[in-house]
Design an enzyme around this catalytic site. Structure first.
Site, short mmCIF file in Angstrom:
data_model
loop_
_atom_site.label_atom_id
_atom_site.label_comp_id
_atom_site.label_asym_id
_atom_site.label_seq_id
_atom_site.Cartn_x
_atom_site.Cartn_y
_atom_site.Cartn_z
N ILE A 226 0.84 -1.21 0.00
CA ILE A 226 0.00 0.00 0.00
C ILE A 226 0.87 1.25 0.00
O ILE A 226 0.58 2.25 -0.67
CB ILE A 226 -0.97 -0.01 1.20
CG1 ILE A 226 -1.77 -1.32 1.24
CG2 ILE A 226 -1.92 1.18 1.15
CD1 ILE A 226 -2.56 -1.56 2.52
N ASN B 282 12.40 -0.79 6.89
CA ASN B 282 13.52 -1.70 7.18
C ASN B 282 13.57 -2.85 6.18
O ASN B 282 14.40 -3.75 6.31
CB ASN B 282 13.46 -2.22 8.62
CG ASN B 282 12.22 -3.06 8.90
OD1 ASN B 282 11.44 -3.34 7.99
ND2 ASN B 282 12.04 -3.48 10.14
N LYS C 108 1.74 -7.79 9.24
CA LYS C 108 0.29 -7.83 8.92
C LYS C 108 -0.29 -9.22 8.70
O LYS C 108 -1.45 -9.33 8.29
CB LYS C 108 0.04 -7.00 7.66
CG LYS C 108 0.74 -7.54 6.43
CD LYS C 108 0.17 -6.99 5.14
CE LYS C 108 0.85 -7.62 3.95
NZ LYS C 108 0.34 -7.20 2.66
N SER D 230 -7.43 -1.03 10.38
CA SER D 230 -8.00 -2.13 9.62
C SER D 230 -9.43 -2.42 10.05
O SER D 230 -9.79 -2.23 11.22
CB SER D 230 -7.12 -3.37 9.87
OG SER D 230 -7.75 -4.53 9.40
N ALA D 231 -10.20 -2.95 9.13
CA ALA D 231 -11.56 -3.40 9.45
C ALA D 231 -11.54 -4.50 10.51
O ALA D 231 -12.56 -4.78 11.13
CB ALA D 231 -12.24 -3.91 8.19
N TYR E 189 -2.58 -9.71 15.77
CA TYR E 189 -2.48 -8.63 14.76
C TYR E 189 -3.62 -7.63 14.94
O TYR E 189 -3.41 -6.41 14.99
CB TYR E 189 -2.51 -9.21 13.34
CG TYR E 189 -2.72 -8.16 12.29
CD1 TYR E 189 -1.72 -7.25 11.96
CD2 TYR E 189 -3.97 -8.01 11.65
CE1 TYR E 189 -1.94 -6.25 11.02
CE2 TYR E 189 -4.19 -7.02 10.72
CZ TYR E 189 -3.17 -6.14 10.41
OH TYR E 189 -3.39 -5.13 9.49
N LYS F 123 -3.72 -3.37 16.04
CA LYS F 123 -4.39 -2.25 15.37
C LYS F 123 -5.34 -1.56 16.34
O LYS F 123 -5.41 -0.33 16.41
CB LYS F 123 -5.15 -2.74 14.12
CG LYS F 123 -4.25 -3.22 13.00
CD LYS F 123 -3.40 -2.07 12.46
CE LYS F 123 -2.36 -2.53 11.46
NZ LYS F 123 -1.41 -1.49 11.07
N LEU G 269 -6.80 -13.90 -0.23
CA LEU G 269 -7.43 -14.52 -1.39
C LEU G 269 -6.79 -14.08 -2.72
O LEU G 269 -6.42 -14.92 -3.54
CB LEU G 269 -8.93 -14.19 -1.40
CG LEU G 269 -9.70 -14.76 -2.59
CD1 LEU G 269 -9.67 -16.28 -2.59
CD2 LEU G 269 -11.14 -14.26 -2.58
N PRO H 39 -11.07 -20.99 10.36
CA PRO H 39 -11.49 -20.52 11.69
C PRO H 39 -11.34 -19.00 11.82
O PRO H 39 -10.35 -18.43 11.35
CB PRO H 39 -10.53 -21.22 12.65
CG PRO H 39 -10.00 -22.39 11.89
CD PRO H 39 -10.01 -22.01 10.44
#
Ligand code: NAD
Ligand code: WQD
Length: 337
Positions: free
Chosen positions: A11, A31, A83, A123-124, A148, A152, A199, A292
């Site tokens: 991004i 880095n 991430k 993030s969502a 993770y 956030k 995906l 899961p």
């Protein structure tokens, strides 16, 4: 000048293109733990403009202090972080250390150098699983299902508290939904290490022959075709949202939060079909069990970003798949030739 942490990544590199094209000067701090410097050379090739690059860890306060002394920074866009959801379950301390300490050190050095404007990659994933769709910025957050997600969530809390304590601060939290696609040049794109978790890179690596077939994680969800539905956003649209956020940070004080998605949901099977059409390759797939922790459906209410930031997406799924495919086809092994 804009300081872009993690600017060599997926991004970040696309955002550097949009920043340079909008007339901003850019210095990237990365880095390179999950990226290649080549991405930044490609950014310069696309834009015909130069950027500055400093290879450093954002947690290295001495290095960061030196960078803030060397350049006149007006605003920071903070992408740097780890991430991978699954990896964060295996290596929680690494994730808490990297993602939280980078935010803490960055804020400290910003304060020392009187830099008050920050845009942060949230993030969502910070939303709780029991919300009604579409998700609004005031939908319930927390109850994260992996370290993770917690990094956030906790980073958001750190920035909110900082803005309460320091009224000069302006922080824009952007909650990304599912970024995919690539720059239309085919020169920069997503280059995951190892087997992709997400995906789109899995589908595109299957199309190019690196993977045998896609496993669809469940076809018995309460969705029209039984497969998971997500809000995919073209990475170039997402990059443009950062320009709106930088402009907003300049004229706003305090901490504000925005969903960045398209507001439309697309299923796994619809993605495989769209990618097959874009690539003219019938992407092979098999139905497997649910993964899961996955939600059946997740998409954004994007009205706040539209009304307050003036941000709207331009690109549809067809274009996202066509651009992803161009990048994958031209760079089958990513940046490493
Ligand atoms: P990416 O891995 O491609 O980019 C992150 C960059 O940060 C990499 O270049 C990496 O080398 C660098 N980095 C990591 N830790 C660092 C550190 N301590 N010091 C300096 N550099 C460091 O990931 P991306 O997809 O471009 O994501 C960018 C940001 O957006 C991340 O914070 C991520 O959590 C967030 N985000 C991503 C998604 C997504 O699906 N891609 C969704 C929501 C939020
Ligand atoms: C999308 C859909 C899967 C792979 C993750 C993070 C989230 C954010 C974005 C950073 C789901 C299905 C996937 C595969 C499949 N990242 N799928 N086969 O899970 O929405 O979000 O990335 O903040 O935090 O959790 O994205 O791309 O992994 O999955 O069927 O091989 O595709 O079940 O329905 P997700 P994803």
């Amino acid at each position: 000048m804009i300081l872009v942490t993690g600017g060599a990544g997926f991004i970040g590199s696309h955002t550097c293109v949009e920043l340079l094209n909008s007339g901003y000067e850019v210095v990237v701090v990365d880095n390179l733990c999950n990226s290649h410097k080549t991405s930044l050379e490609r950014v310069e090739k696309i834009t015909g403009k130069k950027l500055s690059f400093e290879q450093a860890d954002v947690r290295d306060a001495v290095a960061l202090d030196g960078i803030f002394s060397k350049y006149h920074i007006d605003c920071v866009i903070h992408f740097a972080g780890l991430k991978a959801v699954g990896e964060s379950v295996q290596k929680p301390l690494e994730y808490f250390d990297n993602n939280l300490n980078s935010s803490l050190v960055l804020c400290d050095v910003m304060k020392k150098h009187n830099v008050h404007n920050l845009v942060f990659s949230s993030s969502a994933t910070v939303y709780s699983g029991d919300n009604k769709m579409p998700l609004k910025e005031d939908s319930k957050t927390g109850d994260c299902t992996n370290p993770y997600g917690w990094t956030k969530y906790m980073s958001e809390q750190i920035f909110k508290a900082l803005c309460v304590a320091d009224p000069q601060m302006s922080v824009v939290l952007l909650r990304y939904f599912n970024p995919i696609g690539a720059h239309e040049s085919g020169l920069i794109g997503e280059d995951p290490r190892g087997i992709p978790n997400n995906l789109l890179p899995y589908v595109s690596q299957t199309a190019v022959g690196i993977r045998e077939k896609v496993t669809v994680f469940g076809d018995d969800y309460p969705t029209p075709d039984g497969t998971g539905v997500r809000d995919y956003i073209h990475v170039v649209d997402l990059a443009r949202a950062h320009i709106c956020a930088v402009e907003y940070a300049e004229k706003h004080k305090g901490c504000d939060v925005f969903n960045i998605g398209t507001g439309r949901g697309t299923s796994v099977l619809e993605i495989i079909k769209a990618f097959s059409e874009a690539s003219s390759i019938n992407v092979p797939y098999q139905i497997g069990p649910r993964r899961p922790g996955d939600l059946p459906v997740c998409y954004a209410d994007c009205s706040k970003a539209k009304n307050v930031l003036g941000f709207e997406t331009k690109y549809d799924i067809k274009r996202m798949c066509a651009d992803s495919w161009r990048w994958q086809k031209n760079n089958p092994k990513g940046y490493a030739k």
